[in-house]
Design an enzyme around this catalytic site. Sequence first.
Site, PDB file in Angstrom:
ATOM      1  N   ASP A 160     -95.842  13.494  76.193  1.00 38.28           N
ATOM      2  CA  ASP A 160     -96.192  14.530  75.487  1.00 38.28           C
ATOM      3  C   ASP A 160     -96.837  15.362  75.359  1.00 38.28           C
ATOM      4  OD1 ASP A 160     -95.444  12.458  73.864  1.00 38.28           O
ATOM      5  OD2 ASP A 160     -93.947  14.222  72.565  1.00 38.28           O
ATOM      6  N   GLU A 185     -93.507  11.917  71.200  1.00 35.63           N
ATOM      7  CA  GLU A 185     -94.035  11.491  70.403  1.00 35.63           C
ATOM      8  C   GLU A 185     -94.413  12.410  69.749  1.00 35.63           C
ATOM      9  OE1 GLU A 185     -96.870  10.793  66.781  1.00 35.63           O
ATOM     10  OE2 GLU A 185     -97.385  12.542  68.723  1.00 35.63           O
TER      11      GLU A 185
END
Length: 381
Positions: free
Chosen positions: A72, A136
Amino acid sequence: MPPTDAAALTARLIRCPSITPEEGGALRLLERELSAAGFDCVRVDRGAVSNLFARWGDKGHARTFGFNGHTDVVPLGDETAWTMPPFGAEEKDGFLYGRGATDMKSGVAAFVAAAIDFVRDTPPDGAIVLTITGDEEGDAVDGTTALLDYMRKRGEAMSVCLVGEPTCPDRMGEMIKIGRRGSMTAWFTVTGQQGHSAYPHRARNPLPAMARLMDRLASHTLDTGTEHFDASTLAVVTMDTGNPATNVIPAQSRGTVNIRFNDSHSGASLTDWLRSQAESVAAEFGVQIDMQVQISGESFLTPPGPLSDLVSGSVEAVTGLRPVLSTTGGTSDARFVRDHCPVVEFGLVGKTMHQVDERVEVAQIHQLKDIYTRILRDYFR
């Protein structure tokens, strides 16, 4: 078969628009690549977050090397300020451009490529586990923690783990992270009594109390650092009242602080200190102060030893630099892994992460794959 091209894999990942928490096709791409190479892959999705667990070798082997990373990415910011398409993965002057190029699709591509080629060319007596999250850069609630929960329930374990976050400030190979400071945020609401600014004695102004509290917190020296950590820091990040009128004393004011703390403290001890300061100011000014706290992670340290020596030796062999062992920077998912097994972090130069025109030097991606390959070779030797 030809070696797996980590730079080409990075480009394919950049083209996946995986702005957290969107998966964007990145984990599906990695699942296909790893499955074709003989890894057992399981999607460990929780909530709105996508995660991937991949293992080569026998479950529960005593020698299991783990990699951890995320696909991400943060939002683009002002897209018109980009000179290259943010998901175009275009190359110019030896750099590969795109959101996530540095943080950290290049790191994931490097350890995936290294793992695929290593098990194909020199199958080890042991296992390799890859834990890759899509959470994250977001709340980090359903990402690596979900993967570790999955592993715990099914008897999966890593003996050691390397997180592939960017760790080098300026030159490839100059720094390994062996720990991180803790992080916490505290929100304060000061409530007084609204009134006319011409008659302040008939009101209880929350603003002087907030100013006193913020100054008291910001002026305090938490510590001067420890053996492996820099000094803890407290930053006032906002004070808000939202009062457009100049003739009104408002009823409430809000302020927020963020603390990055070393191993002199815990989230609980700092919470107690913050509460005592708020109670003291509230009594002094005759107002009410409410506090909410979120502890994002405690400080941790993997003491210098076999794991840091293994990584340092491989970095030096490839780059010629002996990396510094550091605990600087913000938080990472290593704060979750540290409860599972010894963990360190090593990755690329992180100068452009989260910036417009984020980019990575293509040569460094190949270097990073070489370092990860050497780490695997030496670990399983």
